[in-house]
Design a protein around this motif. Structure first.
Motif, PDB file in Angstrom:
ATOM      1  N   ARG A 151     -12.745 -55.371 -62.097  1.00 54.84           N
ATOM      2  CA  ARG A 151     -11.905 -55.726 -61.379  1.00 54.84           C
ATOM      3  C   ARG A 151     -11.715 -54.462 -60.735  1.00 54.84           C
ATOM      4  O   ARG A 151     -11.042 -53.824 -62.343  1.00 54.84           O
ATOM      5  CB  ARG A 151     -11.682 -57.127 -61.525  1.00 54.84           C
ATOM      6  N   LYS A 152     -11.713 -53.250 -60.180  1.00 53.38           N
ATOM      7  CA  LYS A 152     -11.351 -51.655 -61.004  1.00 53.38           C
ATOM      8  C   LYS A 152     -10.133 -52.204 -59.753  1.00 53.38           C
ATOM      9  O   LYS A 152     -10.257 -52.501 -58.488  1.00 53.38           O
ATOM     10  CB  LYS A 152     -12.346 -50.741 -60.487  1.00 53.38           C
ATOM     11  N   GLU A 163      -9.233 -50.767 -65.158  1.00 53.54           N
ATOM     12  CA  GLU A 163     -10.714 -51.964 -65.064  1.00 53.54           C
ATOM     13  C   GLU A 163      -9.907 -53.079 -65.466  1.00 53.54           C
ATOM     14  O   GLU A 163      -9.573 -52.691 -66.859  1.00 53.54           O
ATOM     15  CB  GLU A 163     -11.802 -50.871 -65.283  1.00 53.54           C
ATOM     16  N   THR A 201      -8.210 -54.797 -55.842  1.00 52.35           N
ATOM     17  CA  THR A 201      -9.747 -54.222 -56.452  1.00 52.35           C
ATOM     18  C   THR A 201     -10.535 -52.477 -55.423  1.00 52.35           C
ATOM     19  O   THR A 201     -10.241 -52.891 -53.638  1.00 52.35           O
ATOM     20  CB  THR A 201     -10.736 -55.079 -56.493  1.00 52.35           C
ATOM     21  N   THR A 202     -10.354 -52.015 -55.593  1.00 55.54           N
ATOM     22  CA  THR A 202     -11.292 -50.974 -54.941  1.00 55.54           C
ATOM     23  C   THR A 202     -12.880 -50.541 -55.287  1.00 55.54           C
ATOM     24  O   THR A 202     -12.822 -51.245 -56.467  1.00 55.54           O
ATOM     25  CB  THR A 202     -10.929 -50.242 -55.240  1.00 55.54           C
ATOM     26  N   THR A 203     -13.593 -50.322 -54.891  1.00 54.85           N
ATOM     27  CA  THR A 203     -15.395 -50.071 -55.326  1.00 54.85           C
ATOM     28  C   THR A 203     -15.349 -48.016 -55.451  1.00 54.85           C
ATOM     29  O   THR A 203     -14.865 -47.413 -54.220  1.00 54.85           O
ATOM     30  CB  THR A 203     -16.026 -50.101 -53.897  1.00 54.85           C
ATOM     31  N   ILE A 204     -15.101 -47.828 -56.886  1.00 57.79           N
ATOM     32  CA  ILE A 204     -15.026 -46.687 -57.321  1.00 57.79           C
ATOM     33  C   ILE A 204     -16.175 -46.184 -58.693  1.00 57.79           C
ATOM     34  O   ILE A 204     -16.479 -47.120 -59.454  1.00 57.79           O
ATOM     35  CB  ILE A 204     -13.578 -45.857 -57.999  1.00 57.79           C
ATOM     36  N   SER A 205     -16.580 -45.082 -58.138  1.00 53.01           N
ATOM     37  CA  SER A 205     -17.592 -44.748 -59.637  1.00 53.01           C
ATOM     38  C   SER A 205     -17.262 -43.292 -59.464  1.00 53.01           C
ATOM     39  O   SER A 205     -17.151 -42.395 -58.932  1.00 53.01           O
ATOM     40  CB  SER A 205     -18.587 -44.609 -59.098  1.00 53.01           C
ATOM     41  N   LYS A 212     -20.007 -46.386 -49.307  1.00 52.76           N
ATOM     42  CA  LYS A 212     -19.434 -46.713 -50.048  1.00 52.76           C
ATOM     43  C   LYS A 212     -18.052 -46.603 -50.973  1.00 52.76           C
ATOM     44  O   LYS A 212     -17.071 -47.707 -51.559  1.00 52.76           O
ATOM     45  CB  LYS A 212     -20.328 -47.314 -51.545  1.00 52.76           C
ATOM     46  N   TRP A 213     -17.486 -45.817 -51.232  1.00 49.44           N
ATOM     47  CA  TRP A 213     -16.304 -44.958 -51.502  1.00 49.44           C
ATOM     48  C   TRP A 213     -15.284 -44.643 -50.956  1.00 49.44           C
ATOM     49  O   TRP A 213     -14.057 -43.569 -51.619  1.00 49.44           O
ATOM     50  CB  TRP A 213     -16.442 -43.809 -52.678  1.00 49.44           C
ATOM     51  N   THR A 259     -17.843 -40.645 -56.612  1.00 53.12           N
ATOM     52  CA  THR A 259     -16.619 -40.766 -56.392  1.00 53.12           C
ATOM     53  C   THR A 259     -16.119 -38.727 -56.039  1.00 53.12           C
ATOM     54  O   THR A 259     -15.584 -38.140 -55.276  1.00 53.12           O
ATOM     55  CB  THR A 259     -15.189 -41.548 -56.870  1.00 53.12           C
ATOM     56  N   ARG A 302     -26.439 -48.601 -51.687  1.00 52.25           N
ATOM     57  CA  ARG A 302     -26.963 -49.341 -51.984  1.00 52.25           C
ATOM     58  C   ARG A 302     -28.295 -49.779 -52.432  1.00 52.25           C
ATOM     59  O   ARG A 302     -28.738 -51.163 -52.159  1.00 52.25           O
ATOM     60  CB  ARG A 302     -26.206 -50.358 -51.223  1.00 52.25           C
TER      61      ARG A 302
END
Length: 262
Positions: A37-38, A203, A224-228, A245-246, A232, A89
């Protein structure tokens, strides 16, 4: 170290936690199969977080250090196949990077692939720290040995660099969990330096159930969030790229505006 623009002494906060060595951390919470989880949160949350886990949390300590410097160089094709596959995706995708552990001068080449069933496989090989900014003949041989990345081996070039400090926590005693806190994150891309600012990337890695860190963040309104780090940062530097996506972290934490919105 005092975090920029906040006056928060993170090293002082961590001094209140007991230490744990690397071998014990891995033996206790290796978590090869896990739930990640981020979260992206203001660093002002960190004192409350450390206080919340004081009774059951320990911090990775090597020598007298509890915060460690990382630098990663990400590789992509001129067409940005790695980025675009993630942004769109697509079920099959890949990521290639070198990661330099600056405090120990250890460098790893990492190739992460994902297949159509959603399974992620990570390949790691030690490499020469002097070659972290490019793919050596050895590095390209490693990339070329993997089915998913073989077609792109000759095209990969350094595209983005991340720098940050990482703290690793061991949380709980029964079903132990790990949590990492990344601070002072900034990206180097297209001759520009871009920073995450007064935020921390947290994380958690658990067997599935939330740990004390998750519960504290939920109680204080953080989700939680979606991050790379790679995607990003590249989206931030190149607003013409697709980045839905971000979108949440880019807009809310980083003030990003897509090119069509300007």
């Amino acid at each position: 170290m005092t975090l920029p623009d906040t006056g928060i002494d993170l090293d002082g906060l961590l001094a209140h936690l007991d230490g744990v060595g690397l071998e014990e951390l891995v033996a206790t919470a290796e978590l090869q199969t896990r739930k990640d989880r981020k979260y992206v949160v203001p660093v002002t949350v960190l004192p409350q977080l450390v206080d919340a886990i004081a009774d059951e949390g320990r911090v990775l300590t090597i020598g007298d250090r509890t915060r460690f410097r990382y630098r990663s160089v990400y590789f992509d094709t001129p067409r940005l196949d790695s980025y675009l596959d993630a942004a769109r995706r697509r079920p099959s995708r890949f990521k290639v990077r070198t990661r330099l552990y600056l405090d120990s001068d250890l460098c790893m080449l990492e190739v992460k692939t994902r297949d159509r069933r959603g399974r992620t496989v990570k390949h790691r090989e030690a490499c020469d720290p002097a070659e972290e900014g490019g793919l050596s003949a050895f590095g390209r041989a490693v990339v070329g040995s993997i089915d998913a990345t073989r077609p792109f081996t000759s095209e990969l070039v350094p595209t983005l660099t991340t720098n940050y400090h990482r703290t690793t926590l061991l949380v709980g005693s029964g079903e132990a969990a790990r949590a990492t806190i990344d601070t002072s994150l900034y990206w180097q891309v297209d001759s520009s330096d871009l920073g995450l600012g007064p935020f921390a990337l947290i994380e958690t890695k658990t067997t599935g159930k939330p740990c004390a860190v998750d519960r504290l963040l939920w109680q204080t309104g953080h989700r939680t969030t979606t991050i790379s780090k790679y995607c990003t940062g590249l989206a931030l530097a190149r607003p013409e790229l697709p980045a839905n996506k971000w979108n949440r972290v880019l807009r809310h934490q980083l003030g990003w505006v897509p090119a069509h919105g300007r």
